[in-house]
Write a protein that holds these residues in place. Sequence first.
Motif, PDB file in Angstrom:
ATOM      1  N   SER A  20      26.326  10.816  25.712  1.00 40.26           N
ATOM      2  CA  SER A  20      25.066  11.681  26.120  1.00 40.26           C
ATOM      3  C   SER A  20      25.358  12.970  25.494  1.00 40.26           C
ATOM      4  CB  SER A  20      25.126  11.822  27.668  1.00 40.26           C
ATOM      5  OG  SER A  20      24.079  12.604  28.060  1.00 40.26           O
ATOM      6  N   ILE A  21      24.221  13.524  24.719  1.00 44.91           N
ATOM      7  CA  ILE A  21      24.419  14.682  23.890  1.00 44.91           C
ATOM      8  C   ILE A  21      23.510  15.558  24.356  1.00 44.91           C
ATOM      9  CG2 ILE A  21      25.127  13.154  22.017  1.00 44.91           C
ATOM     10  CD1 ILE A  21      22.533  13.632  20.673  1.00 44.91           C
ATOM     11  N   ASP A  22      23.667  16.623  23.733  1.00 47.01           N
ATOM     12  CA  ASP A  22      22.836  18.054  24.131  1.00 47.01           C
ATOM     13  C   ASP A  22      23.072  18.750  22.660  1.00 47.01           C
ATOM     14  OD1 ASP A  22      20.963  19.835  24.754  1.00 47.01           O
ATOM     15  OD2 ASP A  22      22.234  20.481  26.487  1.00 47.01           O
ATOM     16  N   THR A  23      22.731  18.509  21.568  1.00 48.05           N
ATOM     17  CA  THR A  23      23.090  19.184  20.273  1.00 48.05           C
ATOM     18  C   THR A  23      22.038  20.139  20.094  1.00 48.05           C
ATOM     19  OG1 THR A  23      22.284  17.367  19.095  1.00 48.05           O
ATOM     20  CG2 THR A  23      24.414  17.464  19.754  1.00 48.05           C
ATOM     21  N   LYS A  24      22.533  21.169  19.365  1.00 48.88           N
ATOM     22  CA  LYS A  24      21.619  22.342  19.139  1.00 48.88           C
ATOM     23  C   LYS A  24      21.078  22.053  17.574  1.00 48.88           C
ATOM     24  CE  LYS A  24      22.626  24.360  22.965  1.00 48.88           C
ATOM     25  NZ  LYS A  24      21.623  24.175  23.833  1.00 48.88           N
ATOM     26  N   GLY A  25      21.852  21.591  16.555  1.00 52.20           N
ATOM     27  CA  GLY A  25      21.612  21.381  15.357  1.00 52.20           C
ATOM     28  C   GLY A  25      21.455  20.039  15.100  1.00 52.20           C
ATOM     29  N   ASP A  26      21.730  19.447  13.759  1.00 55.75           N
ATOM     30  CA  ASP A  26      21.464  17.983  13.229  1.00 55.75           C
ATOM     31  C   ASP A  26      22.632  17.405  13.962  1.00 55.75           C
ATOM     32  OD1 ASP A  26      19.388  18.824  11.931  1.00 55.75           O
ATOM     33  OD2 ASP A  26      20.294  18.970   9.801  1.00 55.75           O
ATOM     34  N   THR A  27      22.283  16.137  14.188  1.00 58.18           N
ATOM     35  CA  THR A  27      23.345  15.245  14.666  1.00 58.18           C
ATOM     36  C   THR A  27      23.490  13.821  14.022  1.00 58.18           C
ATOM     37  OG1 THR A  27      22.562  16.108  16.967  1.00 58.18           O
ATOM     38  CG2 THR A  27      23.880  14.042  16.841  1.00 58.18           C
ATOM     39  N   PHE A  28      24.594  13.395  13.726  1.00 57.40           N
ATOM     40  CA  PHE A  28      24.936  12.397  13.033  1.00 57.40           C
ATOM     41  C   PHE A  28      25.982  11.570  13.787  1.00 57.40           C
ATOM     42  CE2 PHE A  28      24.529  15.972  10.175  1.00 57.40           C
ATOM     43  CZ  PHE A  28      23.631  15.422   9.133  1.00 57.40           C
ATOM     44  N   VAL A  29      25.516  10.252  13.939  1.00 56.08           N
ATOM     45  CA  VAL A  29      26.460   9.391  14.623  1.00 56.08           C
ATOM     46  C   VAL A  29      26.482   7.832  13.622  1.00 56.08           C
ATOM     47  CG1 VAL A  29      26.305   7.731  16.840  1.00 56.08           C
ATOM     48  CG2 VAL A  29      25.276   9.861  16.943  1.00 56.08           C
ATOM     49  N   ALA A  30      27.719   7.297  13.771  1.00 55.94           N
ATOM     50  CA  ALA A  30      28.049   6.326  13.121  1.00 55.94           C
ATOM     51  C   ALA A  30      29.078   5.249  13.891  1.00 55.94           C
ATOM     52  CB  ALA A  30      28.778   6.619  11.729  1.00 55.94           C
ATOM     53  N   ALA A  87      26.293   1.605  18.783  1.00 58.51           N
ATOM     54  CA  ALA A  87      26.096   3.126  19.220  1.00 58.51           C
ATOM     55  C   ALA A  87      25.075   3.313  20.213  1.00 58.51           C
ATOM     56  CB  ALA A  87      25.554   3.826  18.013  1.00 58.51           C
ATOM     57  N   ARG A  88      25.084   3.759  21.323  1.00 57.30           N
ATOM     58  CA  ARG A  88      24.166   3.948  22.458  1.00 57.30           C
ATOM     59  C   ARG A  88      24.211   5.466  22.918  1.00 57.30           C
ATOM     60  NH1 ARG A  88      22.346  -0.900  24.045  1.00 57.30           N
ATOM     61  NH2 ARG A  88      23.596  -2.750  23.444  1.00 57.30           N
ATOM     62  N   VAL A  89      23.227   6.135  22.403  1.00 59.10           N
ATOM     63  CA  VAL A  89      22.952   7.477  22.482  1.00 59.10           C
ATOM     64  C   VAL A  89      21.961   7.871  23.488  1.00 59.10           C
ATOM     65  CG1 VAL A  89      23.293   9.828  21.330  1.00 59.10           C
ATOM     66  CG2 VAL A  89      23.977   7.633  20.298  1.00 59.10           C
ATOM     67  N   LYS A  90      22.028   8.838  24.250  1.00 60.38           N
ATOM     68  CA  LYS A  90      20.994   9.468  25.154  1.00 60.38           C
ATOM     69  C   LYS A  90      21.350  11.098  25.264  1.00 60.38           C
ATOM     70  CE  LYS A  90      23.694   8.405  29.437  1.00 60.38           C
ATOM     71  NZ  LYS A  90      23.451   7.991  30.612  1.00 60.38           N
ATOM     72  N   GLY A  91      19.991  11.720  25.612  1.00 56.68           N
ATOM     73  CA  GLY A  91      20.135  13.202  25.480  1.00 56.68           C
ATOM     74  C   GLY A  91      19.228  13.811  25.095  1.00 56.68           C
ATOM     75  N   ALA A  92      19.403  14.902  24.365  1.00 49.16           N
ATOM     76  CA  ALA A  92      18.399  15.815  23.622  1.00 49.16           C
ATOM     77  C   ALA A  92      19.119  16.251  22.303  1.00 49.16           C
ATOM     78  CB  ALA A  92      17.913  16.805  24.349  1.00 49.16           C
ATOM     79  N   ALA A  93      18.321  16.330  21.009  1.00 47.28           N
ATOM     80  CA  ALA A  93      18.974  17.024  19.766  1.00 47.28           C
ATOM     81  C   ALA A  93      17.735  17.865  19.208  1.00 47.28           C
ATOM     82  CB  ALA A  93      19.302  15.821  19.002  1.00 47.28           C
ATOM     83  N   LEU A  94      18.388  19.159  18.851  1.00 51.46           N
ATOM     84  CA  LEU A  94      17.340  20.206  18.681  1.00 51.46           C
ATOM     85  C   LEU A  94      16.939  19.924  17.190  1.00 51.46           C
ATOM     86  CD1 LEU A  94      18.315  23.126  20.819  1.00 51.46           C
ATOM     87  CD2 LEU A  94      16.631  21.409  21.300  1.00 51.46           C
ATOM     88  N   GLY A  95      17.634  19.238  16.309  1.00 48.46           N
ATOM     89  CA  GLY A  95      17.582  19.160  14.999  1.00 48.46           C
ATOM     90  C   GLY A  95      17.188  17.844  14.424  1.00 48.46           C
ATOM     91  N   ASP A  96      17.533  17.366  13.344  1.00 45.14           N
ATOM     92  CA  ASP A  96      17.354  15.963  12.864  1.00 45.14           C
ATOM     93  C   ASP A  96      18.599  15.250  13.581  1.00 45.14           C
ATOM     94  OD1 ASP A  96      15.027  16.525  11.240  1.00 45.14           O
ATOM     95  OD2 ASP A  96      16.405  16.869   9.731  1.00 45.14           O
ATOM     96  N   MET A  97      18.177  13.807  13.678  1.00 44.42           N
ATOM     97  CA  MET A  97      19.121  13.017  14.163  1.00 44.42           C
ATOM     98  C   MET A  97      19.541  11.565  13.325  1.00 44.42           C
ATOM     99  SD  MET A  97      19.940  11.503  17.958  1.00 44.42           S
ATOM    100  CE  MET A  97      21.518  10.675  18.274  1.00 44.42           C
ATOM    101  N   HIS A  98      20.543  11.504  12.903  1.00 43.49           N
ATOM    102  CA  HIS A  98      20.724  10.330  11.890  1.00 43.49           C
ATOM    103  C   HIS A  98      21.617   9.190  12.645  1.00 43.49           C
ATOM    104  CE1 HIS A  98      19.435  12.917   8.363  1.00 43.49           C
ATOM    105  NE2 HIS A  98      19.813  13.711   9.522  1.00 43.49           N
ATOM    106  N   VAL A  99      21.420   8.026  12.946  1.00 40.81           N
ATOM    107  CA  VAL A  99      22.033   7.138  13.676  1.00 40.81           C
ATOM    108  C   VAL A  99      22.256   5.796  12.823  1.00 40.81           C
ATOM    109  CG1 VAL A  99      22.484   5.973  15.749  1.00 40.81           C
ATOM    110  CG2 VAL A  99      21.285   8.057  15.779  1.00 40.81           C
ATOM    111  N   SER A 100      23.740   5.182  12.727  1.00 38.91           N
ATOM    112  CA  SER A 100      24.026   4.021  11.962  1.00 38.91           C
ATOM    113  C   SER A 100      24.743   3.243  12.672  1.00 38.91           C
ATOM    114  CB  SER A 100      24.218   4.267  10.596  1.00 38.91           C
ATOM    115  OG  SER A 100      25.505   5.099  10.329  1.00 38.91           O
ATOM    116  N   GLY A 101      24.740   1.892  12.582  1.00 36.56           N
ATOM    117  CA  GLY A 101      25.742   0.863  13.146  1.00 36.56           C
ATOM    118  C   GLY A 101      25.086  -0.430  13.292  1.00 36.56           C
ATOM    119  N   PHE A 102      25.972  -1.323  13.844  1.00 38.28           N
ATOM    120  CA  PHE A 102      25.431  -2.693  13.804  1.00 38.28           C
ATOM    121  C   PHE A 102      24.462  -2.830  14.976  1.00 38.28           C
ATOM    122  CE2 PHE A 102      25.849  -7.100  15.164  1.00 38.28           C
ATOM    123  CZ  PHE A 102      25.534  -7.656  13.948  1.00 38.28           C
ATOM    124  N   ASP A 103      24.852  -2.197  16.296  1.00 31.07           N
ATOM    125  CA  ASP A 103      23.867  -2.379  17.210  1.00 31.07           C
ATOM    126  C   ASP A 103      23.534  -0.766  17.976  1.00 31.07           C
ATOM    127  OD1 ASP A 103      22.503  -3.005  19.650  1.00 31.07           O
ATOM    128  OD2 ASP A 103      24.318  -3.477  20.832  1.00 31.07           O
TER     129      ASP A 103
END
Length: 393
Positions: free
Chosen positions: A43-53, A57-73
Amino acid sequence: MSVFAKILTAITLAILSHAASADQVSTWNGDDTFFAGGLINQSIDTKGDTFVAARSARVKGAALGDMHVSGFDVSVDVNVAEDLYAMGATVVIRGDIAEDLSVMAFSARTANSAKTAGNARLLGNSVTVEGPVAGALSVIGRDVILNAPITGDVRVLAQTLSFGPEAVVSGTLTYSTNEKIKVPVRVASEDRVKFEKVSGGQIFEEWQDVTKDMPALPTFASMMFGFIVSLLFFLALGALMLGFMPKRLARMRRSIAAAPGQTFMLGVIGLSMLFGIVLVTALTIVGLPFVPIAILAIVVAWVLGYALGAYSVAMRLWTGLGGADDPSNLARLAILAGAITSIALLNFIPFVGWVANYTLVLLGVGAMTRAVFQSLIGTPDVVLDVDMKPIKD
């Protein structure tokens, strides 16, 4: 973000993801937030850009910048204030996107809770669109299901296209399938529906439409400019090494020529040790702030190893063709420039270019590893027999 920053970000995510196959690792750099691991449920609450690898990957919450997510699922239930980019085998989008959405997956789906305020671009084998899109929608897939209201134009390239009960297109619907299909009037009136037969040229044009807002492929001019900058960088690096450490450079170069196989294996050992430092540093938790330093050490060793490997192989070819073993520094820089240019041309050959580049890196890192080991353990003295005479082989 600069090209170097993007490359460093990719290396960071790849290394952290590999290093933390069981545990989750997170780090920050300015307003950027990075998450990596084997299994991420965050669960995230980020102020800028967010990167997840991650593998999953199961992500919830809010991101104030761009979001980049990569993974198998991949499952994203995040309200993103800017753009969202997702890539994986299976990707499901459930959160709101304030700007544009770009998805590439084998199976891609936007849930009805996912509202895209800008344009949406989806590429996959199976694509299901259930989330409303306020802008334009572009889809390329084998089987495409449209079951959401789309305010802008829709362009679809697919083998099969079907519509759910919630599908409404307010703009123009342009589709390309194997055969013309009947589009329900509730989806779009007949005057706003266009059918275009699939062809090789058409596929390329559709792909251009999907990727028109994405970063463009480099032109020949930009590639040439990048090559010239890289060549000047390596020439400057070579000039510094020849000026400040000519004897040590000559010893490392000759060690590669004398025992290339042994040097190659030492390169594997040296590079493995550097990557291992990242793992060990990350697992200590308290050493997480030093992970970027360890990654920077890998980047520096990689660049220096590449330059040393290219220079050593080029000098070996030079002497093999009858050139002087100790040419002038200007001639050495010319040889290095020829080596860098030749290797750059090899990159246009699939697989071969990567193998050649990686081999040079391992040879260079191996020579540096040998030099480090020798400085730590010293050079053994000449072995003498009982009569204090050198033992001959």
